[in-house]
Write a protein that holds these residues in place. Sequence first.
Motif, short mmCIF file in Angstrom:
data_model
loop_
_atom_site.label_atom_id
_atom_site.label_comp_id
_atom_site.label_asym_id
_atom_site.label_seq_id
_atom_site.Cartn_x
_atom_site.Cartn_y
_atom_site.Cartn_z
N THR A 354 13.00 42.55 -2.13
CA THR A 354 12.66 41.31 -2.84
C THR A 354 11.15 41.13 -2.85
O THR A 354 10.49 41.29 -1.82
N PRO A 368 5.36 36.89 -15.54
CA PRO A 368 6.56 37.45 -14.89
C PRO A 368 7.17 38.61 -15.66
O PRO A 368 7.58 39.61 -15.07
N ALA A 369 7.22 38.49 -16.98
CA ALA A 369 7.81 39.57 -17.78
C ALA A 369 6.96 40.83 -17.70
O ALA A 369 7.48 41.94 -17.56
N ARG A 372 7.49 42.45 -14.27
CA ARG A 372 8.74 43.21 -14.18
C ARG A 372 8.58 44.59 -14.82
O ARG A 372 9.04 45.60 -14.28
N GLN A 373 7.93 44.63 -15.98
CA GLN A 373 7.71 45.90 -16.65
C GLN A 373 6.85 46.83 -15.81
O GLN A 373 7.13 48.04 -15.69
N LEU A 375 6.43 46.77 -12.49
CA LEU A 375 7.18 47.21 -11.31
C LEU A 375 8.17 48.32 -11.67
O LEU A 375 8.30 49.31 -10.96
N GLN A 376 8.85 48.17 -12.78
CA GLN A 376 9.80 49.18 -13.23
C GLN A 376 9.08 50.50 -13.51
O GLN A 376 9.56 51.58 -13.11
N LEU A 382 13.60 48.36 -10.15
CA LEU A 382 13.14 46.98 -10.27
C LEU A 382 13.69 46.16 -9.10
O LEU A 382 14.88 45.91 -9.02
N THR A 384 14.24 42.70 -6.76
CA THR A 384 14.47 41.29 -7.09
C THR A 384 13.13 40.58 -7.09
O THR A 384 12.36 40.67 -6.12
N LEU A 385 12.80 39.89 -8.19
CA LEU A 385 11.50 39.22 -8.32
C LEU A 385 11.71 37.71 -8.32
O LEU A 385 12.46 37.17 -9.11
#
Length: 412
Positions: A354, A368-369, A372-373, A375-376, A382, A384-385
Amino acid sequence: MALRQQLAYLAHNSPYYQRQFREQHINVADIRTVADLARLPFTTKDDLQRHNWDFLCVPRNQVAEYSSTSGTLGEPVIIGLTKNDLARLYRNEYLSFGCADGGADDVYQLMLTLDRQFMAGIAYYGGLLELGAGIIRVGPGNLAAQLANIQQLQPTALVAVPSFISNLLAFAQEQNINLNDSSIRKIVCIGESIRQEDFQLNALAQKITGQWPNVQLYSTYASTEKQTAFTECGQGQGGHHQPELIVFEIVNEGGQLLKAGETGELVITNLGVEGMPLLRYKTGDLCAYYDAPCACGRTTRRLGPIVGRKQQLIKYKGTTLYPQTIFNVLNSFAEIAAYVVEASRSALGTDELTVTVAFRSEDWVEAPARLRQALQAGLRVLPTLLVAPLPAVLARQQADGKRKPSVFIDRR
């Protein structure tokens, strides 16, 4: 000679090593070279935690200073130092600051604690006194006080955790102060990595130098158990070894010695320590060493960047990674004010991951979006964010009364 003296000292004074030598039929007189160390058993963190006081080689009335580890990977360990150990510690930092282009004309602002049994704080202070440099003891935190002292006392150098420098830059920007116009010319970075494995600056360091191009960053690596630092020179090609103070080995999973450039676990043996010297102590830190002469003119071996800690390896959704890989992604986002990475264990016994972040402004709705990209892409998985207010994230970093912020919390 120094190694043989330290081994004889352990055989005569250390309850723990006396027991080890006796049970394993070891005659330390047979250990004459660094290569011979491979014939001796390792000492582990668990050994030190379970038998802490058996490592003490002097009567309690000869202990001048009690320091302790931070407890990042378990219960804190107490390290007792004699007066001679303190002098050795100061000598170590005198050499380290000199390696990092420091001198008597410098004034250092210490942005770290000098209390709470923190060995590094007193080591930096003593080393700078020996260097003849000026010292400003501001301590950790308090961005306003840090900035005021920089403006009023005009230090030439800072000693600080890199992520705190990032926060200082953000605070200065809010106050419409350009730190490039300040007296600061170098920063000795402690506690966090500033380099990738290829010695290039990582995302956190790039964030600092991008906003503060007038400063030179120097990496230093140490721990309470080592009682010795590996510090970069201006070439930034690894922390220079101080062979008169410590012996180090890099070993693989089977305990075999690795060659220059091969990544393995760092193993250290103190030299010249009286209070609690350690023999073949497995640090848990993973790195490589390099033995080509440095462009600075020094010929000592150098330790490369720490790529991770064995105990912090995360196996998440079929991918193995270390927290530093996650930090590198998070540090590339100027919008992030603070973060915490937490590893836990699921009901099925698998690792869970997390990441909780606080953004500098609620207006950055796209962050945030994009995170996520990133981190992936950077982790291939990915986690948990979660997004939380800044005070909540900072409180989690300081949980359990720790003396320094924790950006990685391992609950496994």
